[in-house]
Scaffold this motif. Structure first.
Motif, PDB file in Angstrom:
ATOM      1  N   LEU A 206      26.041  41.419   3.900  1.00 39.91           N
ATOM      2  CA  LEU A 206      27.358  41.029   3.380  1.00 39.91           C
ATOM      3  C   LEU A 206      28.216  40.423   4.483  1.00 39.91           C
ATOM      4  O   LEU A 206      28.913  39.427   4.274  1.00 39.91           O
ATOM      5  CB  LEU A 206      28.056  42.245   2.778  1.00 39.91           C
ATOM      6  CG  LEU A 206      27.441  42.830   1.494  1.00 39.91           C
ATOM      7  CD1 LEU A 206      28.125  44.152   1.146  1.00 39.91           C
ATOM      8  CD2 LEU A 206      27.584  41.849   0.330  1.00 39.91           C
ATOM      9  N   ILE A 207      28.162  41.019   5.666  1.00 41.63           N
ATOM     10  CA  ILE A 207      28.958  40.536   6.800  1.00 41.63           C
ATOM     11  C   ILE A 207      28.433  39.194   7.306  1.00 41.63           C
ATOM     12  O   ILE A 207      29.208  38.266   7.582  1.00 41.63           O
ATOM     13  CB  ILE A 207      28.972  41.581   7.929  1.00 41.63           C
ATOM     14  CG1 ILE A 207      29.729  42.827   7.456  1.00 41.63           C
ATOM     15  CG2 ILE A 207      29.587  41.011   9.205  1.00 41.63           C
ATOM     16  CD1 ILE A 207      29.616  44.006   8.391  1.00 41.63           C
ATOM     17  N   PHE A 208      27.113  39.069   7.413  1.00 43.98           N
ATOM     18  CA  PHE A 208      26.525  37.800   7.855  1.00 43.98           C
ATOM     19  C   PHE A 208      26.890  36.667   6.898  1.00 43.98           C
ATOM     20  O   PHE A 208      27.124  35.526   7.318  1.00 43.98           O
ATOM     21  CB  PHE A 208      25.004  37.928   7.949  1.00 43.98           C
ATOM     22  CG  PHE A 208      24.520  38.641   9.188  1.00 43.98           C
ATOM     23  CD1 PHE A 208      25.408  39.220  10.082  1.00 43.98           C
ATOM     24  CD2 PHE A 208      23.159  38.733   9.454  1.00 43.98           C
ATOM     25  CE1 PHE A 208      24.964  39.877  11.231  1.00 43.98           C
ATOM     26  CE2 PHE A 208      22.699  39.372  10.598  1.00 43.98           C
ATOM     27  CZ  PHE A 208      23.597  39.952  11.486  1.00 43.98           C
ATOM     28  N   ALA A 209      26.925  36.967   5.608  1.00 40.43           N
ATOM     29  CA  ALA A 209      27.290  35.956   4.615  1.00 40.43           C
ATOM     30  C   ALA A 209      28.725  35.495   4.824  1.00 40.43           C
ATOM     31  O   ALA A 209      29.047  34.308   4.688  1.00 40.43           O
ATOM     32  CB  ALA A 209      27.095  36.495   3.202  1.00 40.43           C
ATOM     33  N   ALA A 210      29.609  36.430   5.150  1.00 41.52           N
ATOM     34  CA  ALA A 210      31.008  36.084   5.404  1.00 41.52           C
ATOM     35  C   ALA A 210      31.132  35.183   6.621  1.00 41.52           C
ATOM     36  O   ALA A 210      31.943  34.236   6.639  1.00 41.52           O
ATOM     37  CB  ALA A 210      31.829  37.358   5.602  1.00 41.52           C
ATOM     38  N   VAL A 211      30.330  35.447   7.639  1.00 44.20           N
ATOM     39  CA  VAL A 211      30.330  34.585   8.828  1.00 44.20           C
ATOM     40  C   VAL A 211      29.872  33.180   8.454  1.00 44.20           C
ATOM     41  O   VAL A 211      30.420  32.184   8.935  1.00 44.20           O
ATOM     42  CB  VAL A 211      29.416  35.184   9.921  1.00 44.20           C
ATOM     43  CG1 VAL A 211      29.267  34.205  11.089  1.00 44.20           C
ATOM     44  CG2 VAL A 211      29.979  36.505  10.420  1.00 44.20           C
ATOM     45  N   GLY A 212      28.888  33.092   7.563  1.00 43.02           N
ATOM     46  CA  GLY A 212      28.412  31.791   7.096  1.00 43.02           C
ATOM     47  C   GLY A 212      29.503  30.987   6.417  1.00 43.02           C
ATOM     48  O   GLY A 212      29.624  29.771   6.617  1.00 43.02           O
ATOM     49  N   VAL A 213      30.322  31.661   5.623  1.00 42.87           N
ATOM     50  CA  VAL A 213      31.448  30.994   4.956  1.00 42.87           C
ATOM     51  C   VAL A 213      32.441  30.492   5.995  1.00 42.87           C
ATOM     52  O   VAL A 213      32.971  29.378   5.890  1.00 42.87           O
ATOM     53  CB  VAL A 213      32.153  31.939   3.965  1.00 42.87           C
ATOM     54  CG1 VAL A 213      33.407  31.276   3.395  1.00 42.87           C
ATOM     55  CG2 VAL A 213      31.214  32.337   2.832  1.00 42.87           C
ATOM     56  N   GLY A 214      32.685  31.307   7.013  1.00 40.96           N
ATOM     57  CA  GLY A 214      33.605  30.909   8.068  1.00 40.96           C
ATOM     58  C   GLY A 214      33.139  29.662   8.805  1.00 40.96           C
ATOM     59  O   GLY A 214      33.933  28.761   9.109  1.00 40.96           O
ATOM     60  N   ILE A 215      31.831  29.583   9.069  1.00 40.56           N
ATOM     61  CA  ILE A 215      31.277  28.406   9.736  1.00 40.56           C
ATOM     62  C   ILE A 215      31.404  27.177   8.848  1.00 40.56           C
ATOM     63  O   ILE A 215      31.760  26.078   9.314  1.00 40.56           O
ATOM     64  CB  ILE A 215      29.795  28.650  10.111  1.00 40.56           C
ATOM     65  CG1 ILE A 215      29.704  29.732  11.186  1.00 40.56           C
ATOM     66  CG2 ILE A 215      29.136  27.355  10.590  1.00 40.56           C
ATOM     67  CD1 ILE A 215      28.287  30.161  11.495  1.00 40.56           C
ATOM     68  N   PHE A 216      31.127  27.351   7.562  1.00 39.66           N
ATOM     69  CA  PHE A 216      31.247  26.229   6.625  1.00 39.66           C
ATOM     70  C   PHE A 216      32.690  25.723   6.581  1.00 39.66           C
ATOM     71  O   PHE A 216      32.939  24.514   6.615  1.00 39.66           O
ATOM     72  CB  PHE A 216      30.803  26.657   5.224  1.00 39.66           C
ATOM     73  CG  PHE A 216      30.856  25.538   4.215  1.00 39.66           C
ATOM     74  CD1 PHE A 216      29.773  24.681   4.054  1.00 39.66           C
ATOM     75  CD2 PHE A 216      31.992  25.333   3.437  1.00 39.66           C
ATOM     76  CE1 PHE A 216      29.823  23.641   3.129  1.00 39.66           C
ATOM     77  CE2 PHE A 216      32.049  24.303   2.506  1.00 39.66           C
ATOM     78  CZ  PHE A 216      30.963  23.446   2.362  1.00 39.66           C
ATOM     79  N   ALA A 217      33.646  26.635   6.518  1.00 44.23           N
ATOM     80  CA  ALA A 217      35.055  26.249   6.466  1.00 44.23           C
ATOM     81  C   ALA A 217      35.463  25.534   7.749  1.00 44.23           C
ATOM     82  O   ALA A 217      36.208  24.542   7.711  1.00 44.23           O
ATOM     83  CB  ALA A 217      35.927  27.480   6.238  1.00 44.23           C
ATOM     84  N   ALA A 218      34.971  26.022   8.888  1.00 41.40           N
ATOM     85  CA  ALA A 218      35.289  25.385  10.168  1.00 41.40           C
ATOM     86  C   ALA A 218      34.704  23.981  10.242  1.00 41.40           C
ATOM     87  O   ALA A 218      35.332  23.054  10.763  1.00 41.40           O
ATOM     88  CB  ALA A 218      34.760  26.240  11.317  1.00 41.40           C
ATOM     89  N   ARG A 219      33.506  23.826   9.693  1.00 41.97           N
ATOM     90  CA  ARG A 219      32.899  22.493   9.678  1.00 41.97           C
ATOM     91  C   ARG A 219      33.689  21.552   8.778  1.00 41.97           C
ATOM     92  O   ARG A 219      33.906  20.368   9.110  1.00 41.97           O
ATOM     93  CB  ARG A 219      31.450  22.571   9.201  1.00 41.97           C
ATOM     94  CG  ARG A 219      30.781  21.208   9.118  1.00 41.97           C
ATOM     95  CD  ARG A 219      29.328  21.285   8.706  1.00 41.97           C
ATOM     96  NE  ARG A 219      28.783  19.943   8.591  1.00 41.97           N
ATOM     97  CZ  ARG A 219      28.835  19.191   7.502  1.00 41.97           C
ATOM     98  NH1 ARG A 219      29.395  19.677   6.391  1.00 41.97           N
ATOM     99  NH2 ARG A 219      28.345  17.977   7.482  1.00 41.97           N
ATOM    100  N   GLN A 220      34.111  22.041   7.619  1.00 38.15           N
ATOM    101  CA  GLN A 220      34.910  21.220   6.708  1.00 38.15           C
ATOM    102  C   GLN A 220      36.199  20.739   7.376  1.00 38.15           C
ATOM    103  O   GLN A 220      36.684  19.641   7.115  1.00 38.15           O
ATOM    104  CB  GLN A 220      35.258  22.016   5.449  1.00 38.15           C
ATOM    105  CG  GLN A 220      34.098  22.232   4.487  1.00 38.15           C
ATOM    106  CD  GLN A 220      33.575  20.950   3.877  1.00 38.15           C
ATOM    107  OE1 GLN A 220      32.596  20.374   4.369  1.00 38.15           O
ATOM    108  NE2 GLN A 220      34.238  20.472   2.832  1.00 38.15           N
ATOM    109  N   ALA A 221      36.725  21.564   8.245  1.00 36.00           N
ATOM    110  CA  ALA A 221      37.964  21.218   8.943  1.00 36.00           C
ATOM    111  C   ALA A 221      37.703  20.373  10.185  1.00 36.00           C
ATOM    112  O   ALA A 221      38.641  19.966  10.870  1.00 36.00           O
ATOM    113  CB  ALA A 221      38.707  22.494   9.321  1.00 36.00           C
ATOM    114  N   GLY A 222      36.417  20.117  10.467  1.00 36.22           N
ATOM    115  CA  GLY A 222      36.071  19.250  11.587  1.00 36.22           C
ATOM    116  C   GLY A 222      36.034  19.925  12.941  1.00 36.22           C
ATOM    117  O   GLY A 222      36.068  19.255  13.978  1.00 36.22           O
ATOM    118  N   TYR A 223      35.916  21.255  12.946  1.00 37.17           N
ATOM    119  CA  TYR A 223      35.958  21.975  14.218  1.00 37.17           C
ATOM    120  C   TYR A 223      34.585  22.204  14.847  1.00 37.17           C
ATOM    121  O   TYR A 223      34.502  22.492  16.040  1.00 37.17           O
ATOM    122  CB  TYR A 223      36.649  23.325  14.025  1.00 37.17           C
ATOM    123  CG  TYR A 223      38.095  23.224  13.638  1.00 37.17           C
ATOM    124  CD1 TYR A 223      38.977  22.427  14.363  1.00 37.17           C
ATOM    125  CD2 TYR A 223      38.596  23.934  12.544  1.00 37.17           C
ATOM    126  CE1 TYR A 223      40.319  22.337  14.008  1.00 37.17           C
ATOM    127  CE2 TYR A 223      39.929  23.851  12.180  1.00 37.17           C
ATOM    128  CZ  TYR A 223      40.784  23.042  12.912  1.00 37.17           C
ATOM    129  OH  TYR A 223      42.102  22.952  12.561  1.00 37.17           O
TER     130      TYR A 223
END
Length: 270
Positions: A71-88
């Motif tokens: 569950l925690i690893f999945a949340a980290v995956g979402v965070g990475i996706f959001a950061a990529r969407q923002a161009g970071y």
């Protein structure tokens, strides 16, 4: 490029990451457990690092904490996706941008970086003031099974997941590289918690074997709670002098079907 994701997108991405993490955990740990701990148990008994088997309640604890880790690893995956969407991040999707040669290099670099990251965060988590709050849960498995691969306290799960968010900000990484890395990491993690030694006798006398860790190596870490801190390679443990003094002797005894006399005595008394 969109700079944010909707709640619906986040939920969908979270579900996808959780499913991927759960499937690779269930597949690798489940297959290993079935083959070595059930189906071919008698055939592989001479290769067990610790002859005695843990109680079922310990296996249940490993699975419980591993599901929480997924569950925690999945949340980290979402965070990475959001950061990529923002161009970071430096995640790229077009293979032609860097070529296949770089794809191979980035995979190897990620593995080496993770090995270094793991060794030093592992040493950190063994500090007495940190161990009891973060790493103790993983060491409830004194005699681990494949199900212990993701058996972490939530705080440790966050630390363990930290290598990927760190690396996507440092170097260009393709999703294929990240996916293959996750599979490699899972396979090696299960190997370390297998409870059996699949490598042949004399493996540690080969050039490759001297630099690569074994199931015996990490099992001894669980059994004695100190030493043998490395993950994939036996480089940092060698450089820092943290290999268990009896590691090579134990490996040879296990691969030759001869358990150390001290362990034999413990088993007879148990």
């Amino acid at each position: 490029m969109s700079t944010s994701i909707t709640l619906t997108q986040a939920s969908s991405i979270y579900a996808g990451h959780f499913l991927f993490t759960l499937v690779r955990y269930g597949l690798f740990a489940g297959v290993a457990y079935f083959i070595f701990w059930r189906w071919r148990k008698d055939r592989w008994q001479s290769r067990r690092v610790q002859q005695k088997f843990p109680e079922d309640k310990h296996l249940h604890t490993e699975v419980k904490y591993s599901l929480l880790t997924c569950l925690i690893f999945a949340a980290v995956g979402v965070g990475i996706f959001a950061a990529r969407q923002a161009g970071y991040t430096r995640v790229y999707t077009n293979l032609a941008d860097h070529g296949l040669g770089y794809l191979t290099f980035s995979m190897l670099a990620l593995i080496v970086a993770h090995d270094t990251y793991f060794y030093w965060t592992h040493r950190f988590m063994h500090l007495p003031q940190v161990f009891k709050y973060v790493h103790r849960v993983h060491h409830l498995s004194h005699n681990p099974s494949p199900w212990a691969a993701f058996s972490f306290h939530p705080l440790e799960a966050i630390i363990e997941a930290g290598i990927v968010p760190l690396m996507v900000f440092i170097m260009p990484l393709h999703p294929l590289t990240l996916g293959l890395f996750m599979i490699y990491m899972m396979g090696m993690n299960v190997l370390g918690h297998l409870g059996y030694e699949p490598y042949p006798a004399g493996f540690l006398r080969s050039k490759f074997g001297r630099l690569h860790n074994t199931s015996t190596h990490h099992n001894m870490h669980h059994q004695y709670v100190k030493g043998n801190y490395g993950l994939y390679f036996n480089i940092w443990d060698r450089l820092m002098g943290t290999n268990h003094a009896k590691y090579v002797e134990r490996f040879e005894a296990v691969t030759e079907g001869k358990q150390p006399q001290k362990q034999k005595a413990v088993q007879k008394a148990a």
